[in-house]
Design an enzyme around this catalytic site. Sequence first.
Site, PDB file in Angstrom:
ATOM      1  N   ASP A   1      21.511   8.356  15.721  1.00  0.00           N
ATOM      2  CA  ASP A   1      20.057   8.193  15.754  1.00  0.00           C
ATOM      3  C   ASP A   1      19.375   9.562  15.844  1.00  0.00           C
ATOM      4  O   ASP A   1      18.187   9.687  15.556  1.00  0.00           O
ATOM      5  CB  ASP A   1      19.644   7.368  16.989  1.00  0.00           C
ATOM      6  CG  ASP A   1      19.297   5.929  16.625  1.00  0.00           C
ATOM      7  OD1 ASP A   1      18.979   5.684  15.448  1.00  0.00           O
ATOM      8  OD2 ASP A   1      19.335   5.073  17.528  1.00  0.00           O
TER       9      ASP A   1
ATOM     10  N   LYS B   1      21.650  -3.317   9.210  1.00  0.00           N
ATOM     11  CA  LYS B   1      22.514  -2.133   9.305  1.00  0.00           C
ATOM     12  C   LYS B   1      23.944  -2.482   8.888  1.00  0.00           C
ATOM     13  O   LYS B   1      24.595  -1.730   8.170  1.00  0.00           O
ATOM     14  CB  LYS B   1      22.489  -1.569  10.741  1.00  0.00           C
ATOM     15  CG  LYS B   1      21.208  -0.830  11.043  1.00  0.00           C
ATOM     16  CD  LYS B   1      21.026  -0.508  12.521  1.00  0.00           C
ATOM     17  CE  LYS B   1      19.604   0.027  12.735  1.00  0.00           C
ATOM     18  NZ  LYS B   1      19.203   0.102  14.139  1.00  0.00           N
TER      19      LYS B   1
ATOM     20  N   GLN C   1      20.962  -0.187  20.143  1.00  0.00           N
ATOM     21  CA  GLN C   1      19.735  -0.782  19.601  1.00  0.00           C
ATOM     22  C   GLN C   1      18.695  -0.923  20.717  1.00  0.00           C
ATOM     23  O   GLN C   1      18.977  -1.517  21.756  1.00  0.00           O
ATOM     24  CB  GLN C   1      20.076  -2.155  18.980  1.00  0.00           C
ATOM     25  CG  GLN C   1      18.921  -2.822  18.283  1.00  0.00           C
ATOM     26  CD  GLN C   1      18.451  -2.062  17.028  1.00  0.00           C
ATOM     27  OE1 GLN C   1      19.260  -1.601  16.229  1.00  0.00           O
ATOM     28  NE2 GLN C   1      17.143  -1.917  16.890  1.00  0.00           N
TER      29      GLN C   1
END
Length: 283
Positions: free
Chosen positions: A119, A52, A96
Site C-alpha cells: 500500500d 483485488k 484492508q
Amino acid sequence: MKIIDGKLVSSTIRNEIKENILNAERNYGKKFKLSVIIAGDDPASEIYVRNKEKACAEVGIMSETVHLPENVSQNEIESEILLRVNDDAVDGILVQLPLPEHLDKERILKLIPPEKDVDGFSDENTGKLALGKSDGLYPCTPHGIIKLLKYYDIPLAGKNAVIIGRSNIVGKPLALMLLSEDCTVTVCHSKTKNLEDHISRADILVTAVGKKWLVDGKNLKDGVVIVDAGINREDGKIYGDVNFDSASQKADYITPVPGGVGPMTITMLLYNTYLAGIRKTEK
Ligand code: NAP
C-alpha cells in the site's frame, strides 16, 4: 479535449506486469504472492478485496485473503500478519481498512515491513517518497495518477499543479510525486481561502475530496489538465468531484468518473506486488 482513459492505461500496464511475471517465472522460477488481511464484514471492503483477488489472478499473482471475524482480538490479527511477514513466499501484505474499532490500527500496520508494504503507507516508504528515493513502494492511487499523466505525455516540468485534498493516501503523496516531476505544487483543503483563485491558476488540477461537483468549468484556465480522483455515490450512480460536462469545455485533458483514476489503484497494487517480489529475487 481528450479523455484520459484509465481503463486503457490500466489494461496496458496490467499486460506489462503479466509479461514481467512470466519472465520472472521463466528466469528464476519466481512466483508472486499477495496476502490481504480483512477483519469484519464491511460490504464495501469485501467488494474491494474480491476485485483485488480477480486482478491478481488476471496477471498471474497468487492471492490469499485472510478473512477474520469482526471480534478478532489484537493478538490474533497480529499473529496472522506476523506469519506472512516471516513467510518468504509472501511478497506483499495489505490490511484492508477500515478495521473494527477495538483494534489498534497503528500497531497492526507497523508490523508490515516496508519491503512488503504494497500500500506504500508505512513511515519508511513515506519518508523515501519525501526524500525522492526510488527504492520505496509508492501509494497506489497517486502513483496511478502520475502513470496516467505520463501515458498521455502531458508535460509536467514547470507547470502549476493544484491538488484539492491533503489526505495521507492521495493528496499529500501526490504533492511529493508532482514536486519530483518539477511541478510547482499547491495543496488546497477545507480551510483554504479563495479556492477559486487557486483553481484559476492550475495548469494541472487534481481533485481528491469526496464532494460531488465541487469544481465546475467556471474558474478553470483554458487548456487545463483535470484528474478527478473523487468517488461520490448518489442514487446508485458514481460522480466525481468535478462536473465533467462543464469542466470539459475548458480542459485539454480530463479523466471521466468512473473509468479514470479508479482502475489505476488496483493496477498499481499489482505493480507494487511485482516490484516487491522481483526486488527480493534479484537482490
Ligand atoms: P479524505 O481523507 O476524506 O480527504 C478529503 C480531503 O478533501 C481533505 O484534505 C479535506 O480537507 C478536503 N476537503 C474537504 N472538503 C473540501 C472543500 N470544500 N474544499 C477543499 N477541500 C476540501 O479523502 P481521501 O481518502 O483522500 O479521498 C478523497 C476522494 O477520493 C474520495 O471521494 C475517495 O472516495 C476518492 N478516492 C478514490 C480512490 C480511487 O481509487 N479512485 C482512492 C482513494 C480515494 P481537510 O484536510 O481540511 O479536512
